[in-house]
Write a protein that holds these residues in place. Structure first.
Motif, mmCIF file in Angstrom:
data_model
loop_
_atom_site.group_PDB
_atom_site.id
_atom_site.type_symbol
_atom_site.label_atom_id
_atom_site.label_comp_id
_atom_site.label_asym_id
_atom_site.label_seq_id
_atom_site.Cartn_x
_atom_site.Cartn_y
_atom_site.Cartn_z
ATOM 1 N N ARG A 78 0.858 -1.196 0.000
ATOM 2 C CA ARG A 78 0.000 0.000 0.000
ATOM 3 C C ARG A 78 0.888 1.237 0.000
ATOM 4 O O ARG A 78 1.644 1.456 0.936
ATOM 5 N N TRP A 79 0.782 2.024 -1.048
ATOM 6 C CA TRP A 79 1.592 3.236 -1.179
ATOM 7 C C TRP A 79 0.848 4.431 -0.635
ATOM 8 O O TRP A 79 -0.344 4.611 -0.895
ATOM 9 N N ASN A 80 1.570 5.259 0.127
ATOM 10 C CA ASN A 80 1.035 6.492 0.692
ATOM 11 C C ASN A 80 2.091 7.578 0.568
ATOM 12 O O ASN A 80 3.257 7.300 0.287
ATOM 13 N N LYS A 81 1.678 8.801 0.820
ATOM 14 C CA LYS A 81 2.627 9.909 0.916
ATOM 15 C C LYS A 81 2.249 10.713 2.139
ATOM 16 O O LYS A 81 1.073 10.793 2.504
ATOM 17 N N SER A 82 3.241 11.283 2.781
ATOM 18 C CA SER A 82 2.942 12.120 3.935
ATOM 19 C C SER A 82 2.293 13.413 3.445
ATOM 20 O O SER A 82 2.501 13.846 2.311
ATOM 21 N N ASP A 83 1.506 14.022 4.314
ATOM 22 C CA ASP A 83 0.790 15.246 3.950
ATOM 23 C C ASP A 83 1.732 16.401 3.624
ATOM 24 O O ASP A 83 1.366 17.306 2.887
ATOM 25 N N ASP A 84 2.942 16.370 4.187
ATOM 26 C CA ASP A 84 3.883 17.477 3.975
ATOM 27 C C ASP A 84 4.880 17.216 2.844
ATOM 28 O O ASP A 84 5.849 17.947 2.692
ATOM 29 N N LEU A 85 4.638 16.192 2.024
ATOM 30 C CA LEU A 85 5.519 15.904 0.898
ATOM 31 C C LEU A 85 5.222 16.871 -0.247
ATOM 32 O O LEU A 85 4.099 16.896 -0.766
ATOM 33 N N PRO A 86 6.202 17.685 -0.650
ATOM 34 C CA PRO A 86 5.971 18.605 -1.770
ATOM 35 C C PRO A 86 5.714 17.843 -3.072
ATOM 36 O O PRO A 86 6.294 16.771 -3.299
ATOM 37 N N PRO A 87 4.849 18.370 -3.934
ATOM 38 C CA PRO A 87 4.523 17.690 -5.195
ATOM 39 C C PRO A 87 5.748 17.353 -6.048
ATOM 40 O O PRO A 87 5.786 16.300 -6.676
ATOM 41 N N HIS A 88 6.767 18.221 -6.068
ATOM 42 C CA HIS A 88 7.934 17.939 -6.910
ATOM 43 C C HIS A 88 8.712 16.716 -6.416
ATOM 44 O O HIS A 88 9.309 16.006 -7.217
ATOM 45 N N LEU A 89 8.671 16.431 -5.107
ATOM 46 C CA LEU A 89 9.341 15.230 -4.607
ATOM 47 C C LEU A 89 8.561 13.972 -4.980
ATOM 48 O O LEU A 89 9.149 12.948 -5.319
ATOM 49 N N LEU A 90 7.238 14.059 -4.939
ATOM 50 C CA LEU A 90 6.425 12.922 -5.375
ATOM 51 C C LEU A 90 6.675 12.644 -6.854
ATOM 52 O O LEU A 90 6.827 11.490 -7.265
ATOM 53 N N ASP A 91 6.763 13.703 -7.664
ATOM 54 C CA ASP A 91 7.071 13.538 -9.090
ATOM 55 C C ASP A 91 8.438 12.890 -9.285
ATOM 56 O O ASP A 91 8.611 12.044 -10.172
ATOM 57 N N GLU A 92 9.411 13.266 -8.449
ATOM 58 C CA GLU A 92 10.751 12.688 -8.537
ATOM 59 C C GLU A 92 10.712 11.183 -8.266
ATOM 60 O O GLU A 92 11.334 10.392 -8.982
ATOM 61 N N VAL A 93 9.945 10.775 -7.266
ATOM 62 C CA VAL A 93 9.813 9.348 -6.942
ATOM 63 C C VAL A 93 9.101 8.619 -8.080
ATOM 64 O O VAL A 93 9.529 7.539 -8.508
ATOM 65 N N ARG A 94 8.041 9.201 -8.588
ATOM 66 C CA ARG A 94 7.298 8.575 -9.694
ATOM 67 C C ARG A 94 8.186 8.387 -10.919
ATOM 68 O O ARG A 94 8.144 7.337 -11.564
ATOM 69 N N LEU A 95 8.980 9.394 -11.237
ATOM 70 C CA LEU A 95 9.884 9.306 -12.376
ATOM 71 C C LEU A 95 10.924 8.209 -12.159
ATOM 72 O O LEU A 95 11.183 7.402 -13.064
ATOM 73 N N ALA A 96 11.502 8.153 -10.969
ATOM 74 C CA ALA A 96 12.501 7.123 -10.663
ATOM 75 C C ALA A 96 11.885 5.730 -10.748
ATOM 76 O O ALA A 96 12.504 4.792 -11.258
ATOM 77 N N MET A 97 10.641 5.590 -10.282
ATOM 78 C CA MET A 97 9.962 4.295 -10.354
ATOM 79 C C MET A 97 9.675 3.907 -11.805
ATOM 80 O O MET A 97 9.824 2.740 -12.183
ATOM 81 N N ALA A 98 9.272 4.871 -12.612
ATOM 82 C CA ALA A 98 8.998 4.594 -14.022
ATOM 83 C C ALA A 98 10.274 4.180 -14.751
ATOM 84 O O ALA A 98 10.251 3.260 -15.579
ATOM 85 N N GLU A 99 11.389 4.836 -14.437
ATOM 86 C CA GLU A 99 12.661 4.476 -15.056
ATOM 87 C C GLU A 99 13.082 3.065 -14.646
ATOM 88 O O GLU A 99 13.560 2.281 -15.470
#
Length: 101
Positions: free
Chosen positions: A57-78
């Motif tokens: 189950r994937w979650n993100k903390s409420d204080d995670l900036p959108p650009h960091l979530l995008d960075e993780v998503r990009l790394a996962m896609a790669e």
């Protein structure tokens, strides 16, 4: 009993991120500084259940900036693309259109 892990992406306080990986069976928590460490730790933790994990189950903390979530998503896609290229097949299901009734 289902083997379920929770992975929460959190800011590290210095402009980056980490993943908190929790085994919901015994509440053990591991901290992963990157996706390679996440892969190692989830394999190790999953080995305790014969290598079988029912769900992550994937979650993100409420204080995670959108650009960091995008960075993780990009790394996962790669990482996914590299695995698919190595295997020569897709590892994620391809969406199909639902038939209209």
């Amino acid at each position: 009993m289902a083997v379920v892990f929770e992975a929460t992406i959190k800011p590290d306080g210095i402009g980056g991120w980490f993943i908190e990986l929790k085994d919901t069976m015994d509440d053990r928590v591991e901290v992963c500084k990157d996706l390679d460490e996440f892969e190692e730790k989830i394999e190790s933790m999953g080995a305790e259940y014969g290598g079988h994990i029912d769900e992550v189950r994937w979650n993100k903390s409420d204080d995670l900036p959108p650009h960091l979530l995008d960075e993780v998503r990009l790394a996962m896609a790669e990482k996914r693309a590299a695995i698919e290229e190595e295997k020569g097949e897709f590892i994620t299901p391809v969406a199909t259109k639902k038939e209209e009734s």
